[in-house]
Enzyme design. Structure first.
Site, mmCIF file in Angstrom:
data_model
loop_
_atom_site.group_PDB
_atom_site.id
_atom_site.type_symbol
_atom_site.label_atom_id
_atom_site.label_comp_id
_atom_site.label_asym_id
_atom_site.label_seq_id
_atom_site.Cartn_x
_atom_site.Cartn_y
_atom_site.Cartn_z
ATOM 1 N N ILE A 1 0.831 -1.200 0.000
ATOM 2 C CA ILE A 1 0.000 0.000 0.000
ATOM 3 C C ILE A 1 0.869 1.255 0.000
ATOM 4 C CG2 ILE A 1 -0.226 -0.084 2.530
ATOM 5 C CD1 ILE A 1 -3.161 0.887 2.099
ATOM 6 N N VAL A 2 0.469 2.239 -0.796
ATOM 7 C CA VAL A 2 1.154 3.524 -0.801
ATOM 8 C C VAL A 2 0.244 4.521 -0.106
ATOM 9 C CG1 VAL A 2 2.209 5.346 -2.200
ATOM 10 C CG2 VAL A 2 2.330 2.954 -2.953
ATOM 11 N N ASP A 3 0.733 5.062 0.992
ATOM 12 C CA ASP A 3 -0.053 5.985 1.807
ATOM 13 C C ASP A 3 0.486 7.399 1.544
ATOM 14 O OD1 ASP A 3 -1.614 7.081 3.822
ATOM 15 O OD2 ASP A 3 -0.564 6.154 5.474
#
Ligand code: 5GP
Length: 175
Positions: free
Chosen positions: A99-101
């Site tokens: 996941i890229v936050d």
């Protein structure tokens, strides 16, 4: 604790992973030495499914970083916990992230892996929280964009729980 509410179903994930694998297989050639670099721990299931659906030669490496300090809020500080073991010089690297936050982790990883002088570095992420972006980092192969909520399942955890759920879900705040 009740089960998380489904946000992205198992079927949607499997279809999307198959589509990503097809695109990646088309865009890299049979002669490219492709190294998938999975970011531990969250990417382990995504990486396993993606790697098995590719139709081109590929090898697997893992890397581990710690993105968050002791608190739950990102400070933007990323620390390398485990580097790749194999030699990736002159090879084509594809970072496989869960996941890229805020984007700090992926940006750090690109710079870190580029220092090993690979032929190229591209990025693949299952999920991105676009509205949370703090740095400009491109995701070459993206599964899904989601809103600003904590998700679990398909490798992702909350306090080490729920990583093996076959879907991506949201933990209800009352839990
Ligand atoms: P970034 O550096 O992009 O802010 O953070 C990336 C890392 O934060 C991810 O690799 C993951 O470990 C963690 N993270 C961010 N949002 C979530 C989320 O909704 N669920 C889980 N399980 N991890 C998350």
């Amino acid at each position: 604790m009740s089960l998380p509410v489904v946000l992205i179903s198992e079927e949607e994930i499997q279809q999307r992973v198959a589509a990503l694998a097809e695109r990646i297989s088309d865009e890299y050639g049979d002669d490219d030495e492709l190294v998938l670099v999975g970011v531990l721990k969250g990417s382990f299931i995504f990486l396993a499914d993606l790697a098995r659906k590719l139709t081109i030669p590929r090898t697997i490496e893992f890397i581990a970083v710690s993105s968050y300090g002791s608190g739950s809020k990102s400070t933007g500080a990323v620390r390398l916990v485990m580097d790749v073991r194999g030699n990736i010089e002159d090879k084509h690297v594809l970072i496989v992230e869960d996941i890229v936050d805020t984007g700090h982790t992926l940006k750090y990883l690109i710079g870190m892996l580029e220092s090993h002088r690979p032929a190229s570095v591209k990025t693949c992420a299952l999920v991105r929280k676009a509205e949370r972006a703090e740095v400009d980092v491109s995701v070459d192969y993206l599964g899904f964009d989601i809103g600003d909520e904590w998700v679990v399942g398909y490798g992702l955890d909350y306090a080490e729980q729920n990583r093996t759920l076959p879907y991506i879900g949201v933990v209800k705040p009352t839990d």
